[in-house]
Design a protein around this motif. Structure first.
Motif, PDB file in Angstrom:
ATOM      1  N   LEU A  43       0.913  -1.246   0.025  1.00 31.92           N
ATOM      2  CA  LEU A  43       0.048  -0.042  -0.004  1.00 31.92           C
ATOM      3  C   LEU A  43       0.923   1.300  -0.058  1.00 31.92           C
ATOM      4  O   LEU A  43       0.316   2.393  -0.569  1.00 31.92           O
ATOM      5  CB  LEU A  43      -1.037   0.184   1.166  1.00 31.92           C
ATOM      6  N   TYR A  44       2.156   1.186   0.753  1.00 35.76           N
ATOM      7  CA  TYR A  44       2.915   2.339   0.549  1.00 35.76           C
ATOM      8  C   TYR A  44       4.422   1.845   0.697  1.00 35.76           C
ATOM      9  O   TYR A  44       4.588   0.991   1.425  1.00 35.76           O
ATOM     10  CB  TYR A  44       2.601   2.992   1.669  1.00 35.76           C
ATOM     11  N   GLY A  45       5.271   2.533   0.211  1.00 34.61           N
ATOM     12  CA  GLY A  45       6.968   2.246   0.231  1.00 34.61           C
ATOM     13  C   GLY A  45       7.257   1.233  -0.939  1.00 34.61           C
ATOM     14  O   GLY A  45       6.571   0.921  -2.065  1.00 34.61           O
ATOM     15  N   PRO A  46       8.603   0.930  -0.961  1.00 31.21           N
ATOM     16  CA  PRO A  46       9.520   0.995   0.210  1.00 31.21           C
ATOM     17  C   PRO A  46       9.852   2.443   0.343  1.00 31.21           C
ATOM     18  O   PRO A  46       9.971   3.201  -0.598  1.00 31.21           O
ATOM     19  CB  PRO A  46      10.647   0.336  -0.322  1.00 31.21           C
ATOM     20  N   ALA A  47      10.035   2.897   1.600  1.00 32.82           N
ATOM     21  CA  ALA A  47      10.404   4.092   1.917  1.00 32.82           C
ATOM     22  C   ALA A  47      11.457   4.177   3.412  1.00 32.82           C
ATOM     23  O   ALA A  47      11.425   3.250   3.917  1.00 32.82           O
ATOM     24  CB  ALA A  47       9.276   4.935   2.004  1.00 32.82           C
ATOM     25  N   HIS A  48      12.349   5.175   3.072  1.00 27.65           N
ATOM     26  CA  HIS A  48      13.146   5.176   4.603  1.00 27.65           C
ATOM     27  C   HIS A  48      12.131   5.660   5.682  1.00 27.65           C
ATOM     28  O   HIS A  48      11.496   6.277   5.412  1.00 27.65           O
ATOM     29  CB  HIS A  48      14.254   6.277   4.286  1.00 27.65           C
ATOM     30  N   ILE A  49      12.543   4.898   6.876  1.00 27.27           N
ATOM     31  CA  ILE A  49      11.868   4.958   8.010  1.00 27.27           C
ATOM     32  C   ILE A  49      11.709   6.624   8.491  1.00 27.27           C
ATOM     33  O   ILE A  49      10.743   7.089   8.806  1.00 27.27           O
ATOM     34  CB  ILE A  49      12.468   4.326   9.256  1.00 27.27           C
ATOM     35  N   GLY A  50      13.020   7.067   8.455  1.00 28.97           N
ATOM     36  CA  GLY A  50      13.009   8.608   9.017  1.00 28.97           C
ATOM     37  C   GLY A  50      12.384   9.281   8.104  1.00 28.97           C
ATOM     38  O   GLY A  50      12.074  10.607   8.726  1.00 28.97           O
ATOM     39  N   ALA A  51      12.233   9.245   6.763  1.00 33.37           N
ATOM     40  CA  ALA A  51      11.599  10.125   5.816  1.00 33.37           C
ATOM     41  C   ALA A  51      10.097  10.070   6.009  1.00 33.37           C
ATOM     42  O   ALA A  51       9.255  11.267   5.756  1.00 33.37           O
ATOM     43  CB  ALA A  51      12.088   9.756   4.417  1.00 33.37           C
ATOM     44  N   VAL A  52       9.599   9.062   6.719  1.00 35.69           N
ATOM     45  CA  VAL A  52       8.043   8.872   6.683  1.00 35.69           C
ATOM     46  C   VAL A  52       7.673   9.280   8.022  1.00 35.69           C
ATOM     47  O   VAL A  52       6.870   9.930   8.435  1.00 35.69           O
ATOM     48  CB  VAL A  52       7.550   7.610   6.375  1.00 35.69           C
ATOM     49  N   PHE A  53       8.362   8.667   9.217  1.00 35.67           N
ATOM     50  CA  PHE A  53       8.265   8.865  10.527  1.00 35.67           C
ATOM     51  C   PHE A  53       9.083   9.755  11.370  1.00 35.67           C
ATOM     52  O   PHE A  53      10.103   9.555  11.694  1.00 35.67           O
ATOM     53  CB  PHE A  53       8.209   7.397  11.213  1.00 35.67           C
ATOM     54  N   SER A  54       8.484  11.130  11.397  1.00 44.68           N
ATOM     55  CA  SER A  54       9.473  12.125  11.833  1.00 44.68           C
ATOM     56  C   SER A  54      10.056  11.769  13.407  1.00 44.68           C
ATOM     57  O   SER A  54      11.165  12.193  13.514  1.00 44.68           O
ATOM     58  CB  SER A  54       8.628  13.539  12.037  1.00 44.68           C
ATOM     59  N   SER A  55       9.234  11.235  14.214  1.00 47.51           N
ATOM     60  CA  SER A  55       9.765  11.065  15.475  1.00 47.51           C
ATOM     61  C   SER A  55      10.940  10.062  15.281  1.00 47.51           C
ATOM     62  O   SER A  55      11.574  10.086  16.461  1.00 47.51           O
ATOM     63  CB  SER A  55       8.691  10.322  16.345  1.00 47.51           C
ATOM     64  N   LEU A  56      11.217   9.366  14.297  1.00 48.99           N
ATOM     65  CA  LEU A  56      12.380   8.323  14.276  1.00 48.99           C
ATOM     66  C   LEU A  56      13.550   8.664  13.498  1.00 48.99           C
ATOM     67  O   LEU A  56      14.500   8.098  13.625  1.00 48.99           O
ATOM     68  CB  LEU A  56      11.854   6.981  13.852  1.00 48.99           C
ATOM     69  N   GLU A  57      13.314  10.007  12.729  1.00 45.36           N
ATOM     70  CA  GLU A  57      14.354  10.499  12.006  1.00 45.36           C
ATOM     71  C   GLU A  57      15.420  11.037  13.120  1.00 45.36           C
ATOM     72  O   GLU A  57      15.237  11.439  14.081  1.00 45.36           O
ATOM     73  CB  GLU A  57      13.996  11.697  11.342  1.00 45.36           C
TER      74      GLU A  57
END
Length: 239
Positions: A43-57
């Protein structure tokens, strides 16, 4: 800097029916996994974790990746791990409001009852039980059942082949790379390299069934198009 073939390193089910977050170190996809069928869909991705979830950047999870995870019975919350570090994380449910609720901190600080066990230095895979606030942990050929509530405890700890007879004689008795609980009650998926299995279990009882097993490429039509990954992990800030 390291680069190698990467399959599934962690996963946890969403509160949305038949959706799962699947991690490949520092990348992820959101997938409709179509339980029991071959029609999973990304449904979405692949994407870099930090680019999508600001709290994990700029955290260990965004940089080095998520190596284990399980969904909490508190909706919208998951426990995520990278090496011996973990966090309690609200993942946002399609909103920008994701945030770390507790951590990052050492596993033994989040779960003191794991001190002195093999799980203190890292957990390979985990998934939540169908019993409230219980989860299964895997590390090498060992497994544990825990209660992770405010009064958490280690319920039991034993070899995989002892607590999960359905894995005897399979590659999974020697270790599991990732896992997640299905939306179908008392079922879960496990991964190791390019292999997967779907199991049925009853919490607290050694009565489990291997429903299906095989190669990801033969049963996961969505994942087969993106695996293995060749993402690169930069380790300079996290030694």
């Amino acid at each position: 800097m390291t680069s190698s073939d990467i399959y599934v390193t962690a996963a946890f089910k969403s509160v949305r029916q038949n959706e799962v977050y699947i991690f490949m170190q520092n990348e992820y996809v959101l997938c409709d996994y179509a339980p029991g069928k071959k029609y999973d869909k990304i449904l979405y991705g692949p994407a870099h974790i930090g680019a999508v979830f600001s709290s994990l950047e700029c955290t260990i999870f965004g940089e080095l990746g998520i190596t284990c995870a399980f969904a909490s019975h508190d909706l919208g919350i998951a426990y995520i791990f990278s090496g011996n570090i973990c966090a309690k994380w609200y993942y946002g449910l399609y909103s920008p409001n994701n945030k770390i609720l507790e951590g990052p901190k050492l596993i033994v600080e989040m779960f003191p009852f794991l001190n002195g066990t093999v799980f203190a230095n890292g957990i390979d895979a985990a998934f939540e039980s169908s019993r409230p606030f219980e989860a299964y942990l895997f590390k090498g050929d060992q497994c544990a059942r825990i209660n992770y509530s405010a009064n958490g405890q280690l319920i039991n700890n034993a070899p995989i082949r002892q607590n999960w007879p359905c894995f005897k004689g399979t590659i999974f008795e020697h270790g599991i790379d990732a896992s997640f609980a299905s939306h179908n009650p008392h079922q879960a998926y496990v991964f190791k390299g390019d292999l997967y299995a779907r199991i049925r279990f009853i919490p607290g009882v050694r009565f489990d069934v291997l429903i299906s097993t095989g190669r990801i490429k033969d049963y996961w039509m969505g994942l087969q198009r993106i695996l293995p990954r060749k993402n690169t992990i930069y380790c300079s800030n996290y030694n």
